[in-house]
Design an enzyme around this catalytic site. Structure first.
Site, short mmCIF file in Angstrom:
data_model
loop_
_atom_site.label_atom_id
_atom_site.label_comp_id
_atom_site.label_asym_id
_atom_site.label_seq_id
_atom_site.Cartn_x
_atom_site.Cartn_y
_atom_site.Cartn_z
N ASP A 129 -4.35 -2.49 19.98
CA ASP A 129 -4.93 -3.28 18.89
C ASP A 129 -4.19 -4.59 18.66
O ASP A 129 -4.09 -5.06 17.53
CB ASP A 129 -5.00 -2.44 17.60
N HIS A 181 -12.28 -2.48 21.99
CA HIS A 181 -11.93 -3.90 22.01
C HIS A 181 -12.93 -4.67 21.15
O HIS A 181 -14.13 -4.64 21.41
CB HIS A 181 -11.93 -4.43 23.45
P1 IMP Z 1 -5.53 9.47 23.12
O1 IMP Z 1 -5.39 8.23 23.94
O2 IMP Z 1 -6.86 9.59 22.45
O3 IMP Z 1 -5.11 10.68 23.87
O4 IMP Z 1 -4.47 9.34 21.91
C1 IMP Z 1 -3.05 9.31 22.13
C2 IMP Z 1 -2.38 8.31 21.19
O5 IMP Z 1 -2.75 6.98 21.54
C3 IMP Z 1 -2.78 8.46 19.71
O6 IMP Z 1 -1.66 8.09 18.91
C4 IMP Z 1 -3.89 7.43 19.54
O7 IMP Z 1 -4.02 7.00 18.21
C5 IMP Z 1 -3.37 6.32 20.44
N1 IMP Z 1 -4.44 5.46 20.97
C6 IMP Z 1 -5.29 5.76 21.97
N2 IMP Z 1 -6.10 4.70 22.22
C7 IMP Z 1 -5.74 3.73 21.38
C8 IMP Z 1 -6.18 2.39 21.18
O8 IMP Z 1 -7.07 1.88 21.84
N3 IMP Z 1 -5.57 1.69 20.19
C9 IMP Z 1 -4.57 2.22 19.46
N4 IMP Z 1 -4.10 3.45 19.61
C10 IMP Z 1 -4.69 4.21 20.57
MG MG Z 2 -8.42 -1.40 19.74
#
Ligand code: IMP
Ligand code: MG
Length: 335
Positions: free
Chosen positions: A16, A45
């Site tokens: 982000d 995004h």
């Molecule tokens: P997962 O990728 O859904 O397995 O989540 C694993 C960790 O990565 C968690 O803390 C999510 O909040 C974080 N996370 C996954 N994708 C994003 C993203 O696009 N932006 C911010 N945090 C993310």
């Molecule tokens: Mg994002």
């Protein structure tokens, strides 16, 4: 100067950082020929174009340039329904391709993700990216080429991109999430299921390291994190609201935790990713009078000093500064 043929965009912190906005600017300004989306549906995004907001989980952020060829990488995980929905919304049917070897993320992966005590503790997005990647490692995942609904879009994306580079085309490799969520280099076990670094982005897209010309690292002016895990310097939600930093996640709607910019971390992530250029986004959240500025002279001295400090302490030239949500709210310092 515009972009040289091949640039990797990587997030510096926990995602982000505003990668979608930077990519959409480059798509228009540098007339990108190809944009390759890596990662999966967990990452949203955000792109603002002509007053419309898009939170893209599958379609590359460069879609706002109607001449750009859009690809989903061989190393990506495709959520078929989300992909088809976004293709509809962005009307990119005729210029988007999915690499034949991309794997598929299914509803069962999401169910497993949400039920798993480990994943709950990490605070995953619940999309099922971890379980989908596990299946790929076990060699039981479905591939994009096996899915009838994807048939019109299936391509050899790796060949397209490498042939494009042979012909001097401008290619952007779109990383997702941030380096501190990398499975290898992040705050394990509070990380995502893959490496999110620049080398991994190139690998997912099928581009060899010697073909990459620039690594553009994206820093936000403050740091946010969604989900569990360490966040050095974290401030309270109330304090974040007072400072104008409070955000909610584009993908899941969850509150984003926040902390001030971390210069030491910025330096470390620039080095490990081999960053050659940097972008600093959301300067207007730190310094509201910067809003919408498109020239460096329009910035107050304290904002300029902040950018100079990022450059000096991270050791990477800051070439793009984000000053508002629209794709064109950018100060472009490239000569
Ligand atoms: P997962 O990728 O859904 O397995 O989540 C694993 C960790 O990565 C968690 O803390 C999510 O909040 C974080 N996370 C996954 N994708 C994003 C993203 O696009 N932006 C911010 N945090 C993310
Ligand atoms: Mg994002």
């Amino acid at each position: 100067m515009t972009l040289v043929p091949c640039t990797v965009i990587v997030g510096a912190f926990w995602g982000d950082e505003g990668k979608g906005k930077i990519i959409s600017y480059l798509a228009l300004k540098d007339k990108l020929d190809f944009c390759v989306r890596t990662g999966s549906v967990n990452a949203a995004h955000t792109v603002w174009a002509e007053g419309n907001r898009y939170a893209l989980h599958m379609v590359p952020a460069a879609f706002i340039n109607p001449k750009c060829r859009l690809l989903v990488a061989a190393g990506a995980n495709v959520h078929v329904a989300k992909f088809l929905e976004e293709v509809e919304v962005t009307k990119v049917h005729n210029r988007i391709g999915v690499d034949q070897n991309a794997s598929i993320i299914e509803e069962k992966h999401s169910v497993e993700d949400k039920a798993s005590a480990v994943n709950k503790g990490i605070g995953t997005t619940g999309w099922g990216v971890g379980p989908a990647l596990e299946e790929r490692v076990r060699r039981t995942a479905k591939l994009a080429k096996d899915i009838p609904e994807l048939k019109p879009y299936i391509t050899d994306g790796v060949a397209e991109v490498n042939d494009g580079l042979d012909n001097g085309k401008k290619v952007l490799l779109e990383g997702t999430q941030g380096f501190m969520l990398s499975l290898f280099y992040g705050t394990y076990p509070y990380v995502t299921g893959r490496d999110t670094g620049a080398s991994a982005i190139a690998s997912e897209a099928g581009v060899g390291p010697t073909r990459v010309d620039e690594v553009l690292i994206v820093y936000k002016s403050f740091i946010t994190r969604v989900g569990a895990g360490p966040l050095p310097g974290e401030i309270t939600k109330e304090e974040a609201q007072r400072r104008g930093w409070f955000e909610t996640a584009a993908g899941t709607g969850r509150d984003r935790r926040s902390a001030p910019f971390d210069f030491d971390l910025a330096k470390k992530t620039a080095k490990i990713n081999g960053a050659t250029q940097a972008a600093v986004t959301k300067l207007d959240s730190m310094f509201p009078t910067c809003r919408g500025a498109r020239k460096l002279d329009a910035l107050p001295a304290e904002a300029k000093n902040f950018v100079k400090e990022v450059e000096a302490r991270a050791g990477v030239p800051v070439v793009l500064i984000g000053t508002g949500p629209d794709a064109l709210d950018i100060i472009d310092l490239r000569k």
